[in-house]
Design an enzyme around this catalytic site. Structure first.
Site, mmCIF file in Angstrom:
data_model
loop_
_atom_site.group_PDB
_atom_site.id
_atom_site.type_symbol
_atom_site.label_atom_id
_atom_site.label_comp_id
_atom_site.label_asym_id
_atom_site.label_seq_id
_atom_site.Cartn_x
_atom_site.Cartn_y
_atom_site.Cartn_z
ATOM 1 N N HIS A 47 -3.414 7.260 1.596
ATOM 2 C CA HIS A 47 -3.811 5.919 1.179
ATOM 3 C C HIS A 47 -5.202 5.628 1.724
ATOM 4 O O HIS A 47 -5.482 5.841 2.908
ATOM 5 C CB HIS A 47 -2.800 4.907 1.709
ATOM 6 C CG HIS A 47 -3.254 3.488 1.625
ATOM 7 N ND1 HIS A 47 -3.722 2.923 0.455
ATOM 8 C CD2 HIS A 47 -3.334 2.513 2.577
ATOM 9 C CE1 HIS A 47 -4.047 1.668 0.685
ATOM 10 N NE2 HIS A 47 -3.825 1.398 1.960
ATOM 11 N N ASN B 45 -10.133 -0.458 -0.457
ATOM 12 C CA ASN B 45 -8.675 -0.364 -0.441
ATOM 13 C C ASN B 45 -8.118 -1.044 -1.690
ATOM 14 O O ASN B 45 -8.113 -2.270 -1.780
ATOM 15 C CB ASN B 45 -8.138 -1.027 0.832
ATOM 16 C CG ASN B 45 -6.630 -0.941 0.960
ATOM 17 O OD1 ASN B 45 -5.927 -0.586 0.019
ATOM 18 N ND2 ASN B 45 -6.130 -1.288 2.135
ATOM 19 N N CYS C 62 0.808 -1.219 0.000
ATOM 20 C CA CYS C 62 0.000 0.000 0.000
ATOM 21 C C CYS C 62 0.839 1.268 0.000
ATOM 22 O O CYS C 62 0.320 2.353 -0.268
ATOM 23 C CB CYS C 62 -0.956 -0.002 1.190
ATOM 24 S SG CYS C 62 -2.124 -1.387 1.177
#
Length: 330
Positions: free
Chosen positions: A252, A282, A109
């Site tokens: 993020h 996500n 990520c």
């Protein structure tokens, strides 16, 4: 390094919380209140990572007004490549970017931010002039769809940013910080499967493959709300940037509660926090460029705007960057 173009691509299929509850014991309220997610995109068989990433990359090239042959470098940040030997070269070929070197970078990520910073170093040396940085992941491949603690979180997508060398006074990467802590690696993993087969008497070999994503959600949450504000505080102080001078907070997209906690720490109003988590979940390395492209194309992010960005996740890894958008509007 100037940020001069953006693009994104997502699969056609959107899987809502309600539809997901037909498979696992969950519901829309439970997911929304804990994560802020309402739906996520899931790739069809004819939408491999190469296709999504190439679509996002071409959109970024078009936005910047570049030909593929203008590129010197293509960096693909991904943890779910179509080919473990590298997917970036496939994208290079699909684009027709015959002058560009292309390779993958894996930092989960944090991947897009790490790749953007890496591209900046090549441009700063003068060895390269134009680069395309892509963040793309298809974690639907690696989710256990019967594990409600993880399957509700992840989705598929791709985003890309076109960057070019420029005079220091016009730069778009104003500062950065990067961190890793492998001692906490076990909090979030997509590990090799521990399966072996006997080849000959006394000789065995591991069978290739990966186990589904495993995550200690509480530990990852505590890590993010502690480390992200700390690294952004360090970055803002090092660059002499008061938080109230930021136009946008671009984090993020992992959990809405994390976004809210970081914004509260710096007294940044909610209307200046970029979030599309509700629609996509996500998407790992894709979240930051996907969100940036959306905000550029709808007019929220304007040329000259200042953005504080942070990527964080598996590794564990995290980083921060102070960015200035230079590109055109949609």
């Amino acid at each position: 390094m100037a940020l001069v173009g953006s693009g994104s691509a997502v699969p056609a299929v959107s899987l809502s919380n309600q539809r997901l509850s037909e498979r696992v014991d969950t519901n829309d309220e439970w997911i929304r209140t804990r994560t802020g997610i309402a739906a996520r995109r899931v790739s069809a068989p004819d939408e491999p990572l190469t296709v999504l990433a190439t679509r996002a990359a071409q959109a970024a090239l078009d936005h910047a007004g570049w030909s593929p042959e203008d590129l010197d470098l293509i960096l693909l940040a991904t943890s779910s490549p179509d080919d473990l030997f590298g997917t970036a070269p496939r994208i290079q070929a699909a684009l027709g970017a015959r002058n560009a070197v292309a390779f993958d970078l894996t930092a989960a990520c944090s991947g897009f931010l790490f790749a953007l910073i890496t591209a900046g170093q090549y441009l700063a040396t003068g060895t390269m002039g134009r680069a395309l940085v892509i963040g793309a992941d298809q974690l639907s491949r690696w989710v256990d769809w019967d594990d409600r603690s993880t399957c509700v979180l992840f989705g598929d997508g791709a985003g890309a940013v076109a960057v070019q060398a420029c005079p220091a006074a016009e730069g778009g990467l104003l500062g950065f910080r990067m961190r890793s802590d492998g001692s906490r690696n076990g909090c979030l993993t997509l590990a090799q499967s521990d399966t072996h087969r006997e080849l000959l008497a006394g000789v065995s070999a591991q069978v290739g493959g990966f186990a589904p994503i495993r995550m200690n959600g509480q530990e990852v949450y505590k890590f993010a709300v502690r480390e992200v504000p700390a690294i952004l505080k360090e970055l803002l102080e090092a660059t002499g940037t008061p938080a109230d001078q930021l136009d946008w907070l671009l984090l993020h997209q992992a959990n809405q509660r994390i976004l809210d906690a970081v914004a509260e720490r710096f007294a940044i109003p909610q209307q200046r926090v970029l979030s599309n988590l509700a629609s996509y979940g996500n998407t790992s390395a894709a979240t930051i460029p996907l969100m940036l492209d959306e905000a550029v194309k709808d007019g929220r992010v304007q040329p000259g705007h200042l953005l504080a960005s942070s990527g964080f996740g598996a590794g564990l890894s995290w980083g921060g960057a102070l960015l200035r958008w230079s590109g055109p509007q949609a």
